[in-house]
Enzyme design. Sequence first.
Site, PDB file in Angstrom:
ATOM      1  N   ASP A 328     -15.926 -10.138 -34.658  1.00 41.30           N
ATOM      2  CA  ASP A 328     -15.553 -11.030 -33.570  1.00 41.30           C
ATOM      3  C   ASP A 328     -15.926 -10.420 -32.224  1.00 41.30           C
ATOM      4  OD1 ASP A 328     -13.798  -8.951 -33.850  1.00 41.30           O
ATOM      5  OD2 ASP A 328     -12.084 -10.086 -33.036  1.00 41.30           O
ATOM      6  N   GLU A 329     -16.823  -9.478 -32.257  1.00 47.28           N
ATOM      7  CA  GLU A 329     -17.237  -8.810 -31.020  1.00 47.28           C
ATOM      8  C   GLU A 329     -18.403  -9.548 -30.367  1.00 47.28           C
ATOM      9  OE1 GLU A 329     -17.761  -4.454 -30.605  1.00 47.28           O
ATOM     10  OE2 GLU A 329     -17.007  -4.433 -32.673  1.00 47.28           O
TER      11      GLU A 329
END
Lengths: 416, 179
Positions: A328-329
Amino acid sequence: MAEISPPPPQTLRDLLAEVHLRLIVFAVILAAAGLTVSGVIVMRGYAQRNLTLVAHSVAYTIEPAIAFQDRQAISDGLRQVGAVPGVRAVDVVDPQGRTMASWVGQGGAWPDWLIDGGNALIWPEPTVVPVYHGETLVARVRIIGNSADMLRYILAALVIALACIGVAVLATRILAGRLRRDIIEPLEFVAEVAHSVRTERAFEKRIPSSGIAEIDRFGQDFNALLAELQGWHAGLTSENAELHRRATHDSLTGLGNREYFELALAGAIAKAERTGTPFVLLFFDIDQFKAINDEHGHTSGDAMLIAVGERMRGAIRDVDIAFRLGGDEFAVLLAPQPGRVHADIVVSRIRKAMIAPIRLPSGLWQIATLSVGMAIYPADGATTETLVNHADQAMYVDKRSRRDRPNNQGGASNDV
Amino acid sequence: MNNIFRILGPVALVSSIPLLGAADMPLGAGISGGDPFAGAVARTVKAIVDYTRWPQKKGLLTFCVAGDARHASQIGSWRTAAGQEVQRSNVAAQGSALGGCDIVYIGSIPVAAQRHLTAATRGKGVLTIAEADPVNASEAMFALDYQPQSLSFRLNIDAVSRSGLRIDPRVLRIAKVRY
């Protein structure tokens, strides 16, 4: 290294002109020589018959004069009958070979040595006609022809042949010009197109119709080949672009991937070093993403990631680039600009874009909240590593500060 | 006449040798020793006969010498170029004596007698040759013409046309005088 360079290749035009010229000159010389020789042979035949006729006439005329032994009458008869054009000399000799009368004509416009040389060539021996009185041989008439007419004929043939060759040279030049226009120029255009296709990849060029069937057929094939090449080239280009996109972009969100990010960051640093203009790197991650993933399933997680990526891309300017680094970066590389004001504006726009809840495949609605870390070149770091570390640290600092405020969990927030 | 020839003869002989040399056609002088013109006269008469055509083809021609001929000594019987036999016969200088003559050689007789002979043969196909007719008074077809170095002949066109004979036109050209 002493290398003998080969002679420059001959052009088609020169080759054709040369071949034509040689052919025409050869034909003219052949025709002229043939006509001259056959003409001389025919003329010689006629002249020979004429000489024999004149000799017979002389013999007939002087026969009584010989019978009467009248020297003056012999001489007169000889002149009256024998002194005609086409006769160089005529004389009458008795059976013992003694000359009774003779006459030699003038050479006229030609020098005597030329006439005599021509005579010796054409009539090596004089024509001899015997003179009979009854059945007694009383004299012989010897006659030598005049070659002036034949020399004139040969000269005329020579002049005509030269004139023909002159005309042939002229005609060849005109012909070569036509060939250039009709054949060589289209061929040269083909060569030009082929050259520009090779050097400039100008596959869109086509050969126009030249009006000559063979060249047109060639041109059409060439054009078809070019069209195919163009198709292949376009296919290869788009395929290459697709491969490049795939190599540099995240397949789920369509944002740049980690490899692209590293290249872009290194490029941005190099550019900033040159220009001295600072730039800003932003890191994001989705709060509580792991929990959402576990609770609602991977498809919901993916939907979250896609939605966040879309909104992020919509919130930044065209000059800025968004990446999904993994999980989720996310990261955003802002275009170089002095000060951090614009960076704060971008961050607030992104947060604003995340306010609306995201509809998950399960039908539920979920709001994505992002933690943000910012690193400014060169203040926070001058290398990829230091910048990334700084942004990462800043993001975790942000995340921790927001975890300490439970009222903000899972909710929308405009804070940084 | 005779005196003239006696004077002319040696002159012609002397002058002809240095001027014309061996290749020339001498008059035949010196062959007989007496008459310097005899050879030339014989040759000329024979040539005239050669170029004369009689209306009827004749195998035998009679050559009549009428009267006293001075230069006919070398004319005997001979064969023409066309192969005709010619026989000499001496006849009197009278018209009545000319029957059977194809050729009449008129000797050195008075002009009136010559005219009598030519009148007798006119239109009968008889060739007439006058030996001595310096002023063209005989009305013979041919009259011999004595020059210092050569012998030629004169031609009477009127007589030729009335004779009934055909003379080769080439002979007409050779004649020194045509009247």
